[in-house]
Design an enzyme around this catalytic site. Structure first.
Site, PDB file in Angstrom:
ATOM      1  N   HIS A 153      33.683  17.780   6.273  1.00 36.55           N
ATOM      2  CA  HIS A 153      33.934  19.072   6.920  1.00 36.55           C
ATOM      3  C   HIS A 153      32.621  19.825   7.110  1.00 36.55           C
ATOM      4  O   HIS A 153      32.117  20.449   6.183  1.00 36.55           O
ATOM      5  CB  HIS A 153      34.899  19.904   6.073  1.00 36.55           C
ATOM      6  CG  HIS A 153      36.303  19.406   6.180  1.00 36.55           C
ATOM      7  ND1 HIS A 153      37.141  19.785   7.200  1.00 36.55           N
ATOM      8  CD2 HIS A 153      36.993  18.527   5.431  1.00 36.55           C
ATOM      9  CE1 HIS A 153      38.299  19.174   7.066  1.00 36.55           C
ATOM     10  NE2 HIS A 153      38.235  18.398   6.004  1.00 36.55           N
ATOM     11  N   GLY A 172      43.456  18.168   9.875  1.00 34.51           N
ATOM     12  CA  GLY A 172      44.861  18.546   9.815  1.00 34.51           C
ATOM     13  C   GLY A 172      45.526  17.834   8.655  1.00 34.51           C
ATOM     14  O   GLY A 172      44.960  16.881   8.104  1.00 34.51           O
ATOM     15  N   LYS A 197      36.151  39.660  14.553  1.00 27.74           N
ATOM     16  CA  LYS A 197      35.770  41.018  14.156  1.00 27.74           C
ATOM     17  C   LYS A 197      34.254  41.260  14.176  1.00 27.74           C
ATOM     18  O   LYS A 197      33.789  42.265  14.700  1.00 27.74           O
ATOM     19  CB  LYS A 197      36.312  41.285  12.751  1.00 27.74           C
ATOM     20  CG  LYS A 197      36.150  42.712  12.280  1.00 27.74           C
ATOM     21  CD  LYS A 197      37.289  43.541  12.776  1.00 27.74           C
ATOM     22  CE  LYS A 197      37.313  44.919  12.203  1.00 27.74           C
ATOM     23  NZ  LYS A 197      38.533  45.622  12.610  1.00 27.74           N
ATOM     24  N   TYR A 215      40.790  14.562  10.283  1.00 31.84           N
ATOM     25  CA  TYR A 215      41.939  13.986  11.005  1.00 31.84           C
ATOM     26  C   TYR A 215      41.546  13.649  12.444  1.00 31.84           C
ATOM     27  O   TYR A 215      41.964  12.632  12.995  1.00 31.84           O
ATOM     28  CB  TYR A 215      43.120  14.961  10.988  1.00 31.84           C
ATOM     29  CG  TYR A 215      44.335  14.426  11.729  1.00 31.84           C
ATOM     30  CD1 TYR A 215      45.242  13.583  11.099  1.00 31.84           C
ATOM     31  CD2 TYR A 215      44.546  14.751  13.075  1.00 31.84           C
ATOM     32  CE1 TYR A 215      46.328  13.071  11.790  1.00 31.84           C
ATOM     33  CE2 TYR A 215      45.629  14.249  13.766  1.00 31.84           C
ATOM     34  CZ  TYR A 215      46.526  13.410  13.127  1.00 31.84           C
ATOM     35  OH  TYR A 215      47.601  12.895  13.799  1.00 31.84           O
ATOM     36  N   GLU A 226      32.110  22.475   8.696  1.00 32.90           N
ATOM     37  CA  GLU A 226      32.284  23.924   8.888  1.00 32.90           C
ATOM     38  C   GLU A 226      32.257  24.720   7.591  1.00 32.90           C
ATOM     39  O   GLU A 226      32.102  25.934   7.607  1.00 32.90           O
ATOM     40  CB  GLU A 226      33.585  24.195   9.657  1.00 32.90           C
ATOM     41  CG  GLU A 226      34.883  23.907   8.914  1.00 32.90           C
ATOM     42  CD  GLU A 226      35.324  22.441   8.957  1.00 32.90           C
ATOM     43  OE1 GLU A 226      34.474  21.573   9.206  1.00 32.90           O
ATOM     44  OE2 GLU A 226      36.510  22.164   8.701  1.00 32.90           O
ATOM     45  N   ASP A 263      37.957  48.469  16.667  1.00 35.08           N
ATOM     46  CA  ASP A 263      38.430  47.631  17.768  1.00 35.08           C
ATOM     47  C   ASP A 263      38.745  48.445  19.022  1.00 35.08           C
ATOM     48  O   ASP A 263      38.303  48.108  20.122  1.00 35.08           O
ATOM     49  CB  ASP A 263      39.668  46.831  17.344  1.00 35.08           C
ATOM     50  CG  ASP A 263      39.432  46.073  16.056  1.00 35.08           C
ATOM     51  OD1 ASP A 263      38.250  45.886  15.712  1.00 35.08           O
ATOM     52  OD2 ASP A 263      40.412  45.687  15.393  1.00 35.08           O
TER      53      ASP A 263
END
Ligand code: XMP
Length: 515
Positions: free
Chosen positions: A171, A57, A371, A85, A173, A229
């Site tokens: 990080h 963050g 998605k 964070y 990710e 969708d």
């Protein structure tokens, strides 16, 4: 199959990459949800998660108004991974020391293991990670060991293996941390004990059960547009309650060539007959003489609601009341709108702004999915590949791809030209790398020569873009021979078009659609 999948909760501190963490966790077949950092320990306990992940963050834990965590959460005995964070907060709140680093660390850094640990098991002794932080941990709290460092960050990874609390400054990710996934896998499987059994099949089993309970012996309705969708949401609800779901397909006459037949057949193949409303004339007569793009969109939206309402009323009168409305709301809409309530309001708009006074209870079976998870789910439910992997297509359909006034002649020309372009792009094997591609029929006419005669025909524009999410886009570098083939075929095969141009505008400053 148990009703509730193993859960990991991601606690969000305003991270830039919050959704990305969720994506990575789900790619490792562990179900997760994102919640705001104001969540209470009681709310967490109630959900019985296997692990918690605290995101990064923009704040500094050293400031008064920094976002914190309900202090009881640290003691729940649930494994926690703090990222950036999240790690600093863990260190600070549990009695370690955090300081503002002398040098902000941004970009690639070499992570070096200092001891062996569960969290970094089977990962190289040294590897590259992505850093982006101002503060860093100087001393971990009591009970923690330093598991890895970088040249600028003495405590880059820390862990209290007894309490199952871990913090990483980098990080994991982002793709720039090539072993990030391995670390997340270690946390999920080794530390938190997840099985990794979250798959489309397990989702179908548990969701079908829930939907059955929710609908009971009631009746549900849904509007299909041919989009992914709504199609997947409808197929899932149909799997649960069969003919208690009444799927309505409104043909507004603004669909692409063969689209209506393809949609009807696809649903027939999975044993789900659609109630098709042929409303093309209604839409076209209301669009007659209308040139303004916003007016066109508005008319189509309103007319769609009217047709849907009329049909719902008719079905209610014939077969008894309808209580539920199925919508294909996805997780990004839910996260972006913040609260459940806001999400509901927004999803009404997703299906053309259905009015509140219809008094229908919402069923949104995809509201926790991304998605591409929806696409995989659609494939597992037996919907054909072409349908689940289709490119985005706007609700107002071809009406916003005929510039200016819409009429049968123009729609017909556009349908043919668009079909040719799509066919040639697919033949050239470019359909997956180009995000969206279609033809626009412009309002310009120009002079040409064909055979020995003069022609005066429409100008068609080919639009093809690469993009991640449609928010920004670049025009695709289609090879010249493919462009040539498309142009030749359109001019030879569509009598009213005598000129083809290629749109080389990125977004921004352009938009993908022309209207
Ligand atoms: P623009 O033209 O704004 O389009 O760059 C971005 C993406 O959104 C699609 N689009 C729509 N989708 N209803 C939809 O469901 C709409 O009214 C609509 N308008 C644009 C467009 O095709 C592109 O993928």
């Amino acid at each position: 199959m148990s009703d509730t999948p193993q859960l990991v909760i991601i606690i969000d501190f305003g991270a830039q990459y919050g959704q990305l963490i969720a994506r990575r966790v789900r790619d490792l077949h562990v179900y997760c949800e994102i919640v705001p950092h104001t969540v209470s320990a009681a709310e967490i306990s109630e959900r019985k998660p296997h692990g918690l992940i605290l995101t990064g963050g923009p704040s500094s834990v050293l400031t008064e108004d920094a976002p914190r965590l309900d202090p009881e959460i640290w003691g729940l005995g649930i494994p926690i991974l703090g990222i950036c964070y999240g790690m600093q907060l863990m260190a600070y709140e549990l009695g370690g020391r955090v300081e503002q680093a002398q040098k902000r660390e941004y970009g690639q850094a070499m992570l070096k293991k200092t001891v062996d640990s569960e969290l970094l098991r089977d990962m190289p002794e040294e590897h590259s990670v992505w850093m982006s932080h101002g503060d860093h941990v100087l001393d971990p709290p009591a009970g923690f060991r330093v598991l890895a460092r970088t040249d600028n960050t003495p405590v880059a990874v820390m862990g209290d293996e007894k309490r199952h609390l871990y913090g990483v400054q980098f990080h994991p990710e982002v793709v720039h941390s090539p072993f990030g996934n391995d670390m997340l896998r270690n946390f999920l499987y080794r530390v938190a004990g997840c099985r990794g059994d979250w798959t489309p099949a397990s989702f179908i089993d548990s969701t079908v059960e829930q939907i059955r309970r929710q609908i009971g012996s009631g009746r549900a309705i849904c509007a299909l547009s041919g989009g992914v969708d709504s199609a997947v949401a409808a197929a899932l609800v149909h799997r649960a309650v069969g003919s208690q779901l009444i799927p309505i397909f409104v043909d507004h006459g603004l669909l692409r060539k063969n689209e209506k037949e393809e949609v009807i057949q696809a649903f027939e193949r999975i044993g789900m007959p659609l109630t098709t409303i042929d409303a093309a004339e209604r839409f076209l007569s209301r669009l007659k003489g209308v040139k303004d793009p916003e007016r066109k969109r508005k008319i189509i939206g309103e007319e769609f609601i009217r047709v849907f309402e009329e049909q719902a009323a008719k079905i209610s009168a014939e077969r008894g009341p309808i209580e539920f409305l199925v919508q294909g709301t996805l997780y990004p809409d839910v996260i972006e709108s913040g609260t459940g309530q806001a999400a509901v309001i927004k999803s009404h708009h997703n299906v053309g702004g259905l009015p509140e006074d219809m008094q229908l209870k919402l069923i949104e079976p995809l509201r926790n999915l991304f998605k591409d998870e929806v696409r995989r789910l659609g494939a597992s439910l037996g919907l054909p590949e072409e349908m689940v992997w289709r490119q985005p297509f706007p609700g107002p359909g071809l009406a916003i791809r005929v510039i200016g006034e819409v009429d049968d002649e123009r729609l017909e020309a556009l349908r043919e030209a668009d079909f040719i372009a799509r066919e040639e792009i697919a033949r050239a094997g470019l359909s997956r790398e180009i995000w969206q591609y279609f033809v626009v029929l412009t309002s310009t006419r120009s002079v040409g020569v064909m055979g020995d005669g003069r022609t005066y025909g429409f100008t068609a524009a080919l639009r093809a873009v690469t993009s991640q999410d449609g928010m920004t886009a670049d025009w695709a570098e289609i090879p010249y021979p493919v462009l040539r083939k498309i142009s030749n075929r359109i001019i030879n095969e569509v009598p009213t078009i005598n000129r083809v141009v290629y749109d080389i505008t990125s977004k921004p400053p352009g938009t993908i659609e022309w209207e």
